[in-house]
Write a protein that holds these residues in place. Structure first.
Motif, PDB file in Angstrom:
ATOM      1  N   SER A 189       0.853  -1.171   0.000  1.00 41.54           N
ATOM      2  CA  SER A 189       0.000   0.000   0.000  1.00 41.54           C
ATOM      3  C   SER A 189       0.897   1.232   0.000  1.00 41.54           C
ATOM      4  O   SER A 189       2.036   1.179   0.458  1.00 41.54           O
ATOM      5  N   PRO A 190       0.415   2.335  -0.526  1.00 41.38           N
ATOM      6  CA  PRO A 190       1.239   3.531  -0.553  1.00 41.38           C
ATOM      7  C   PRO A 190       1.623   3.947   0.867  1.00 41.38           C
ATOM      8  O   PRO A 190       0.817   3.864   1.785  1.00 41.38           O
ATOM      9  N   GLN A 191       2.870   4.353   1.014  1.00 39.92           N
ATOM     10  CA  GLN A 191       3.350   4.727   2.332  1.00 39.92           C
ATOM     11  C   GLN A 191       2.788   6.074   2.727  1.00 39.92           C
ATOM     12  O   GLN A 191       2.582   6.951   1.894  1.00 39.92           O
ATOM     13  N   THR A 192       2.563   6.219   4.015  1.00 37.72           N
ATOM     14  CA  THR A 192       2.123   7.510   4.510  1.00 37.72           C
ATOM     15  C   THR A 192       3.332   8.434   4.556  1.00 37.72           C
ATOM     16  O   THR A 192       4.469   8.002   4.406  1.00 37.72           O
ATOM     17  N   GLY A 193       3.091   9.696   4.792  1.00 42.21           N
ATOM     18  CA  GLY A 193       4.157  10.680   4.812  1.00 42.21           C
ATOM     19  C   GLY A 193       5.214  10.380   5.854  1.00 42.21           C
ATOM     20  O   GLY A 193       6.410  10.487   5.602  1.00 42.21           O
ATOM     21  N   LYS A 194       4.781   9.993   7.036  1.00 39.32           N
ATOM     22  CA  LYS A 194       5.728   9.713   8.116  1.00 39.32           C
ATOM     23  C   LYS A 194       6.575   8.491   7.814  1.00 39.32           C
ATOM     24  O   LYS A 194       7.779   8.477   8.076  1.00 39.32           O
ATOM     25  N   GLU A 195       5.959   7.456   7.264  1.00 37.44           N
ATOM     26  CA  GLU A 195       6.702   6.242   6.921  1.00 37.44           C
ATOM     27  C   GLU A 195       7.729   6.532   5.833  1.00 37.44           C
ATOM     28  O   GLU A 195       8.861   6.062   5.889  1.00 37.44           O
ATOM     29  N   LYS A 222      24.568  17.923  14.659  1.00 39.40           N
ATOM     30  CA  LYS A 222      24.470  18.606  13.369  1.00 39.40           C
ATOM     31  C   LYS A 222      24.123  17.614  12.265  1.00 39.40           C
ATOM     32  O   LYS A 222      23.357  17.923  11.354  1.00 39.40           O
ATOM     33  N   PHE A 223      24.693  16.421  12.361  1.00 39.01           N
ATOM     34  CA  PHE A 223      24.424  15.387  11.364  1.00 39.01           C
ATOM     35  C   PHE A 223      22.944  15.016  11.347  1.00 39.01           C
ATOM     36  O   PHE A 223      22.330  14.945  10.288  1.00 39.01           O
ATOM     37  N   GLU A 224      22.376  14.808  12.523  1.00 43.05           N
ATOM     38  CA  GLU A 224      20.952  14.444  12.615  1.00 43.05           C
ATOM     39  C   GLU A 224      20.057  15.547  12.064  1.00 43.05           C
ATOM     40  O   GLU A 224      19.069  15.273  11.374  1.00 43.05           O
ATOM     41  N   LYS A 225      20.390  16.813  12.366  1.00 47.10           N
ATOM     42  CA  LYS A 225      19.582  17.932  11.868  1.00 47.10           C
ATOM     43  C   LYS A 225      19.628  17.999  10.343  1.00 47.10           C
ATOM     44  O   LYS A 225      18.613  18.217   9.688  1.00 47.10           O
ATOM     45  N   ARG A 226      20.812  17.813   9.793  1.00 48.25           N
ATOM     46  CA  ARG A 226      20.948  17.896   8.337  1.00 48.25           C
ATOM     47  C   ARG A 226      20.258  16.738   7.636  1.00 48.25           C
ATOM     48  O   ARG A 226      19.653  16.915   6.582  1.00 48.25           O
ATOM     49  N   ILE A 227      20.338  15.573   8.228  1.00 48.41           N
ATOM     50  CA  ILE A 227      19.642  14.414   7.660  1.00 48.41           C
ATOM     51  C   ILE A 227      18.141  14.652   7.670  1.00 48.41           C
ATOM     52  O   ILE A 227      17.433  14.372   6.696  1.00 48.41           O
ATOM     53  N   LYS A 228      17.644  15.190   8.769  1.00 51.63           N
ATOM     54  CA  LYS A 228      16.206  15.451   8.903  1.00 51.63           C
ATOM     55  C   LYS A 228      15.747  16.462   7.851  1.00 51.63           C
ATOM     56  O   LYS A 228      14.717  16.283   7.196  1.00 51.63           O
ATOM     57  N   LYS A 229      16.520  17.543   7.679  1.00 55.12           N
ATOM     58  CA  LYS A 229      16.165  18.569   6.699  1.00 55.12           C
ATOM     59  C   LYS A 229      16.209  18.018   5.269  1.00 55.12           C
ATOM     60  O   LYS A 229      15.323  18.286   4.465  1.00 55.12           O
ATOM     61  N   ALA A 230      17.255  17.257   4.979  1.00 51.91           N
ATOM     62  CA  ALA A 230      17.403  16.702   3.629  1.00 51.91           C
ATOM     63  C   ALA A 230      16.274  15.727   3.311  1.00 51.91           C
ATOM     64  O   ALA A 230      15.709  15.745   2.212  1.00 51.91           O
ATOM     65  N   ALA A 231      15.924  14.898   4.271  1.00 49.08           N
ATOM     66  CA  ALA A 231      14.847  13.929   4.057  1.00 49.08           C
ATOM     67  C   ALA A 231      13.524  14.649   3.833  1.00 49.08           C
ATOM     68  O   ALA A 231      12.727  14.267   2.973  1.00 49.08           O
ATOM     69  N   LYS A 232      13.297  15.714   4.579  1.00 44.40           N
ATOM     70  CA  LYS A 232      12.055  16.475   4.450  1.00 44.40           C
ATOM     71  C   LYS A 232      11.950  17.104   3.058  1.00 44.40           C
ATOM     72  O   LYS A 232      10.890  17.076   2.429  1.00 44.40           O
ATOM     73  N   ILE A 233      13.058  17.645   2.569  1.00 50.59           N
ATOM     74  CA  ILE A 233      13.064  18.257   1.239  1.00 50.59           C
ATOM     75  C   ILE A 233      12.859  17.202   0.157  1.00 50.59           C
ATOM     76  O   ILE A 233      12.109  17.418  -0.806  1.00 50.59           O
ATOM     77  N   LEU A 234      13.504  16.059   0.311  1.00 47.80           N
ATOM     78  CA  LEU A 234      13.361  15.001  -0.692  1.00 47.80           C
ATOM     79  C   LEU A 234      11.944  14.443  -0.738  1.00 47.80           C
ATOM     80  O   LEU A 234      11.405  14.174  -1.811  1.00 47.80           O
ATOM     81  N   VAL A 235      11.323  14.270   0.416  1.00 40.44           N
ATOM     82  CA  VAL A 235       9.970  13.717   0.471  1.00 40.44           C
ATOM     83  C   VAL A 235       8.956  14.716  -0.070  1.00 40.44           C
ATOM     84  O   VAL A 235       7.953  14.334  -0.673  1.00 40.44           O
ATOM     85  N   GLY A 279       9.207  16.509  -2.585  1.00 39.51           N
ATOM     86  CA  GLY A 279       9.185  16.440  -4.043  1.00 39.51           C
ATOM     87  C   GLY A 279       8.441  15.243  -4.586  1.00 39.51           C
ATOM     88  O   GLY A 279       8.175  15.162  -5.774  1.00 39.51           O
ATOM     89  N   ILE A 280       8.098  14.306  -3.729  1.00 37.29           N
ATOM     90  CA  ILE A 280       7.413  13.097  -4.178  1.00 37.29           C
ATOM     91  C   ILE A 280       5.908  13.347  -4.184  1.00 37.29           C
ATOM     92  O   ILE A 280       5.328  13.709  -3.173  1.00 37.29           O
ATOM     93  N   LYS A 281       5.310  13.147  -5.333  1.00 40.26           N
ATOM     94  CA  LYS A 281       3.870  13.335  -5.441  1.00 40.26           C
ATOM     95  C   LYS A 281       3.197  11.986  -5.304  1.00 40.26           C
ATOM     96  O   LYS A 281       3.670  10.980  -5.818  1.00 40.26           O
ATOM     97  N   LYS A 282       2.093  11.980  -4.623  1.00 42.30           N
ATOM     98  CA  LYS A 282       1.342  10.740  -4.474  1.00 42.30           C
ATOM     99  C   LYS A 282       0.619  10.440  -5.770  1.00 42.30           C
ATOM    100  O   LYS A 282       0.084  11.322  -6.425  1.00 42.30           O
ATOM    101  N   LYS A 283       0.620   9.172  -6.116  1.00 41.42           N
ATOM    102  CA  LYS A 283      -0.070   8.760  -7.333  1.00 41.42           C
ATOM    103  C   LYS A 283      -1.556   8.662  -7.050  1.00 41.42           C
ATOM    104  O   LYS A 283      -1.979   8.009  -6.104  1.00 41.42           O
ATOM    105  N   VAL A 284      -2.319   9.318  -7.876  1.00 42.78           N
ATOM    106  CA  VAL A 284      -3.761   9.292  -7.734  1.00 42.78           C
ATOM    107  C   VAL A 284      -4.333   8.458  -8.868  1.00 42.78           C
ATOM    108  O   VAL A 284      -3.987   8.657 -10.034  1.00 42.78           O
ATOM    109  N   ALA A 285      -5.167   7.537  -8.511  1.00 37.82           N
ATOM    110  CA  ALA A 285      -5.784   6.693  -9.520  1.00 37.82           C
ATOM    111  C   ALA A 285      -6.711   7.546 -10.391  1.00 37.82           C
ATOM    112  O   ALA A 285      -7.466   8.374  -9.880  1.00 37.82           O
TER     113      ALA A 285
END
Length: 84
Positions: A11-17, A41-54, A56-62
């Protein structure tokens, strides 16, 4: 006996997953950067990068399927003409 392959449909993943998955992948791939920056600093940057990458992902709508309702045509009765 014939063995059947079971197909697992994810099933499509939720935003948090999705955010957690991306951050875990970044965390595992950038371990050398962790030693240079430090834990916090590493954890903060990882969190920011993941947020930006996610973001950009659009959910597929049937696509919506239009229902075609057949229209019944009524038989037209000729109107009787009045004699003059």
């Amino acid at each position: 006996m014939i063995k059947e392959k079971k197909v697992i449909i994810k099933s499509p993943q939720t935003g948090k997953e999705l955010l957690k998955t991306v951050s875990d992948q970044l965390h595992s791939s950038l371990t050398s950067l962790k030693a240079q920056l430090g834990e916090k600093k590493f954890e903060k940057r990882i969190k920011k990068a993941a947020k930006i990458l996610v973001a950009g992902i659009k959910k597929k709508v049937a696509p919506k399927v239009k229902k075609v309702i057949p229209v019944k045509k009524k038989a037209v009765k000729p109107t009787p003409k009045k004699p003059k």
